[in-house]
Design a protein around this motif. Structure first.
Motif, PDB file in Angstrom:
ATOM      1  N   THR A 163       5.785  11.122  -1.527  1.00  0.00           N
ATOM      2  CA  THR A 163       5.248  11.645  -0.518  1.00  0.00           C
ATOM      3  C   THR A 163       5.439  13.024   0.050  1.00  0.00           C
ATOM      4  N   ASN A 164       6.652  13.532  -0.264  1.00  0.00           N
ATOM      5  CA  ASN A 164       6.845  14.848  -0.167  1.00  0.00           C
ATOM      6  C   ASN A 164       5.827  15.826  -1.267  1.00  0.00           C
ATOM      7  N   ARG A 165       5.979  15.290  -2.204  1.00  0.00           N
ATOM      8  CA  ARG A 165       5.353  16.066  -3.377  1.00  0.00           C
ATOM      9  C   ARG A 165       3.837  16.014  -3.154  1.00  0.00           C
ATOM     10  N   THR A 166       3.319  14.822  -2.744  1.00  0.00           N
ATOM     11  CA  THR A 166       1.730  14.720  -2.443  1.00  0.00           C
ATOM     12  C   THR A 166       1.119  15.507  -1.252  1.00  0.00           C
ATOM     13  N   THR A 167       2.226  15.397  -0.402  1.00  0.00           N
ATOM     14  CA  THR A 167       1.851  16.220   0.812  1.00  0.00           C
ATOM     15  C   THR A 167       1.583  17.683   0.830  1.00  0.00           C
ATOM     16  N   GLU A 168       2.902  18.082  -0.052  1.00  0.00           N
ATOM     17  CA  GLU A 168       2.778  19.807  -0.298  1.00  0.00           C
ATOM     18  C   GLU A 168       1.737  20.091  -1.054  1.00  0.00           C
ATOM     19  N   ARG A 169       0.995  19.292  -2.009  1.00  0.00           N
ATOM     20  CA  ARG A 169      -0.017  19.514  -3.127  1.00  0.00           C
ATOM     21  C   ARG A 169      -1.312  19.319  -2.253  1.00  0.00           C
ATOM     22  N   PHE A 170      -1.445  18.294  -1.414  1.00  0.00           N
ATOM     23  CA  PHE A 170      -2.962  17.974  -0.850  1.00  0.00           C
ATOM     24  C   PHE A 170      -2.919  18.225   0.613  1.00  0.00           C
ATOM     25  N   VAL A 171      -2.013  18.250   1.466  1.00  0.00           N
ATOM     26  CA  VAL A 171      -2.122  18.292   2.826  1.00  0.00           C
ATOM     27  C   VAL A 171      -1.624  19.456   3.346  1.00  0.00           C
ATOM     28  N   GLY A 208      11.745   4.816   2.298  1.00  0.00           N
ATOM     29  CA  GLY A 208      11.820   5.159   3.784  1.00  0.00           C
ATOM     30  C   GLY A 208      10.360   5.421   4.145  1.00  0.00           C
ATOM     31  N   SER A 209       9.354   5.693   3.590  1.00  0.00           N
ATOM     32  CA  SER A 209       7.941   5.909   4.312  1.00  0.00           C
ATOM     33  C   SER A 209       7.449   4.489   4.595  1.00  0.00           C
ATOM     34  N   ALA A 210       7.500   3.599   3.354  1.00  0.00           N
ATOM     35  CA  ALA A 210       7.102   2.173   3.797  1.00  0.00           C
ATOM     36  C   ALA A 210       7.731   1.769   5.175  1.00  0.00           C
ATOM     37  N   ARG A 211       8.982   1.979   5.039  1.00  0.00           N
ATOM     38  CA  ARG A 211       9.926   1.226   6.159  1.00  0.00           C
ATOM     39  C   ARG A 211       9.302   2.039   7.619  1.00  0.00           C
ATOM     40  N   ALA A 212       9.190   3.126   7.392  1.00  0.00           N
ATOM     41  CA  ALA A 212       8.629   3.849   8.645  1.00  0.00           C
ATOM     42  C   ALA A 212       7.277   3.407   9.342  1.00  0.00           C
ATOM     43  N   ILE A 213       6.459   2.910   8.220  1.00  0.00           N
ATOM     44  CA  ILE A 213       5.141   2.554   8.735  1.00  0.00           C
ATOM     45  C   ILE A 213       5.233   1.206   9.622  1.00  0.00           C
ATOM     46  N   LEU A 221      -0.043  -5.398   6.624  1.00  0.00           N
ATOM     47  CA  LEU A 221      -0.560  -4.144   5.995  1.00  0.00           C
ATOM     48  C   LEU A 221      -1.420  -4.446   4.740  1.00  0.00           C
ATOM     49  N   THR A 222      -2.598  -4.572   5.301  1.00  0.00           N
ATOM     50  CA  THR A 222      -3.874  -4.706   4.511  1.00  0.00           C
ATOM     51  C   THR A 222      -4.525  -3.263   4.016  1.00  0.00           C
ATOM     52  N   VAL A 223      -5.433  -3.261   3.019  1.00  0.00           N
ATOM     53  CA  VAL A 223      -6.175  -2.016   2.585  1.00  0.00           C
ATOM     54  C   VAL A 223      -6.595  -1.445   4.101  1.00  0.00           C
ATOM     55  N   GLU A 224      -7.494  -2.318   4.727  1.00  0.00           N
ATOM     56  CA  GLU A 224      -8.165  -1.851   6.025  1.00  0.00           C
ATOM     57  C   GLU A 224      -7.188  -1.176   7.004  1.00  0.00           C
ATOM     58  N   ARG A 225      -6.167  -1.921   7.316  1.00  0.00           N
ATOM     59  CA  ARG A 225      -5.094  -1.411   8.126  1.00  0.00           C
ATOM     60  C   ARG A 225      -4.442  -0.298   7.731  1.00  0.00           C
ATOM     61  N   LEU A 226      -4.040   0.067   6.405  1.00  0.00           N
ATOM     62  CA  LEU A 226      -3.486   1.474   6.147  1.00  0.00           C
ATOM     63  C   LEU A 226      -4.460   2.394   6.093  1.00  0.00           C
ATOM     64  N   LEU A 255       3.856  10.617   6.660  1.00  0.00           N
ATOM     65  CA  LEU A 255       3.245   9.502   6.541  1.00  0.00           C
ATOM     66  C   LEU A 255       1.699   9.312   6.186  1.00  0.00           C
ATOM     67  N   PRO A 256       0.721  10.338   6.594  1.00  0.00           N
ATOM     68  CA  PRO A 256      -0.490  10.229   6.169  1.00  0.00           C
ATOM     69  C   PRO A 256      -0.547   9.859   4.863  1.00  0.00           C
ATOM     70  N   ALA A 257       0.134  10.512   4.100  1.00  0.00           N
ATOM     71  CA  ALA A 257       0.195  10.638   2.654  1.00  0.00           C
ATOM     72  C   ALA A 257       0.621   9.416   1.975  1.00  0.00           C
ATOM     73  N   ALA A 258       1.773   8.661   2.785  1.00  0.00           N
ATOM     74  CA  ALA A 258       2.123   7.269   2.388  1.00  0.00           C
ATOM     75  C   ALA A 258       1.354   6.333   2.818  1.00  0.00           C
ATOM     76  N   ALA A 259       0.566   6.279   3.724  1.00  0.00           N
ATOM     77  CA  ALA A 259      -0.576   5.096   4.006  1.00  0.00           C
ATOM     78  C   ALA A 259      -1.594   5.277   2.970  1.00  0.00           C
ATOM     79  N   THR A 260      -2.095   6.463   2.824  1.00  0.00           N
ATOM     80  CA  THR A 260      -3.168   6.828   1.849  1.00  0.00           C
ATOM     81  C   THR A 260      -2.877   6.306   0.394  1.00  0.00           C
ATOM     82  N   THR A 261      -1.614   6.615   0.230  1.00  0.00           N
ATOM     83  CA  THR A 261      -0.888   6.253  -1.367  1.00  0.00           C
ATOM     84  C   THR A 261      -1.114   4.719  -1.438  1.00  0.00           C
ATOM     85  N   LEU A 262      -0.348   4.101  -0.262  1.00  0.00           N
ATOM     86  CA  LEU A 262      -0.329   2.542  -0.519  1.00  0.00           C
ATOM     87  C   LEU A 262      -1.692   2.041  -0.585  1.00  0.00           C
TER      88      LEU A 262
END
Length: 294
Positions: A163-171, A208-213, A221-226, A255-262
């Motif tokens: 999530t750190n890596r994808t946030t830096e790259r995309f967000v 950690g990001s999954a637990r934070a959600i 935690l369905t596709v629609e809820r994420l 967390l936005p990257a985590a929810a999107t990734t999952l």
């Protein structure tokens, strides 16, 4: 019962876990953590920032002393994606050995996957029947492990989707823009493996990001809820999310990257829902250490 300890040097957080292994599970004795954010900037510069190396070395030295005070004087010190990928990662290894006399290992993505899988299994009170897909979503990398509770991993891969890596790259924005998360979603789906997974295989997330959600929503935690969670997080700055849910600001930021990734993982494999368990690489390491010492 012999106590074991591990210092997990992650891309976002450095964790200490001291525990006892019994009946295949881990009973925690004490734990500490510090947000060193070693992975910050590694995606762009290839190196860990000097002040973060200093913070990490001090934290590891302190955690080693805490482990000894709690009856586990020789902690396993494991470094994952940020240190493994950084050009100057060996500097931290040398510094830790000089200050503590202990060796820090740069573990491979494959070993990280196996340890994460074992930790996930240990945290499930009633282990699943047949295979399960475990997604260990870290800061620098994500491990995907298809395996069985008793037989262990059947297939595994480590990918640069932390999530750190994808946030830096995309967000670039806080809160993120819709197009940023859409680009991330497309990238995840192109990157993850094309495994043929049958319908009955459950998806289990650790990290950690999954637990934070779970601190933000108690809904399944369905596709629609994420997807909806990612949209909700696009409406508010990460500092407010951190304040409202008692999260570290750096955790809220990713967390936005985590929810999107999952959500992308579920869609990619044709799954409707995932569960989150609290075990992971640290618990897996203590179990491994216990087996070696018995």
């Amino acid at each position: 019962m012999k106590r074991q300890s591990v210092i997990d040097v992650g891309s976002n957080t450095i964790h200490l876990l001291v525990g006892e292994v019994t009946d295949g599970g881990v009973l925690p004795v004490t734990g500490e953590k510090v947000s060193a954010r070693l992975g910050s900037g590694v995606e762009k510069t290839g190196s860990i920032e000097p002040e973060r190396l200093e913070l990490a070395a001090r934290a590891i030295s302190l955690f080693a002393r805490i482990a000894a005070m709690n009856g586990a004087p020789e902690p396993a010190i494991l470094a994952t994606s940020a240190v493994r990928d950084a050009k100057n990662g060996e500097e931290l290894v040398a510094r830790v050995e000089k200050e503590t006399g202990l060796s820090m290992r740069l573990i491979s993505g494959e070993e990280e996957a196996v340890l994460g899988f074992r930790g996930a299994v240990s945290a499930v009170g009633d282990p699943w029947e047949g295979p399960a897909l475990v997604v260990d979503l870290g800061g620098g990398s994500a491990q995907f492990i298809l395996g069985e509770a008793q037989a262990g991993p059947l297939m595994q891969t480590s990918l640069p989707l932390g999530t750190n890596r994808t946030t830096e790259r995309f967000v670039a924005n806080d809160p993120p823009k819709k197009k940023e998360l859409k680009a991330l979603d497309e990238h995840v789906k192109k990157t993850i493996p094309e495994w043929n997974i049958v319908d009955s295989v459950p998806v289990v997330a650790v990290g950690g990001s999954a637990r934070a959600i779970l601190k933000i929503t108690s809904d399944p935690l369905t596709v629609e809820r994420l997807r909806r969670l990612a949209d909700e997080l696009r409406e508010v700055r990460s500092a407010e999310v951190a304040r409202d849910y008692g999260l570290a600001p750096e955790r809220a930021r990713v967390l936005p990257a985590a929810a999107t990734t999952l959500a992308a993982v579920l869609e990619h494999f044709g799954k409707e829902e995932l569960s989150v368990v609290r075990g992971g690489i640290r618990e897996g390491t203590l179990i491994s250490l216990s087996e070696k010492s018995s």
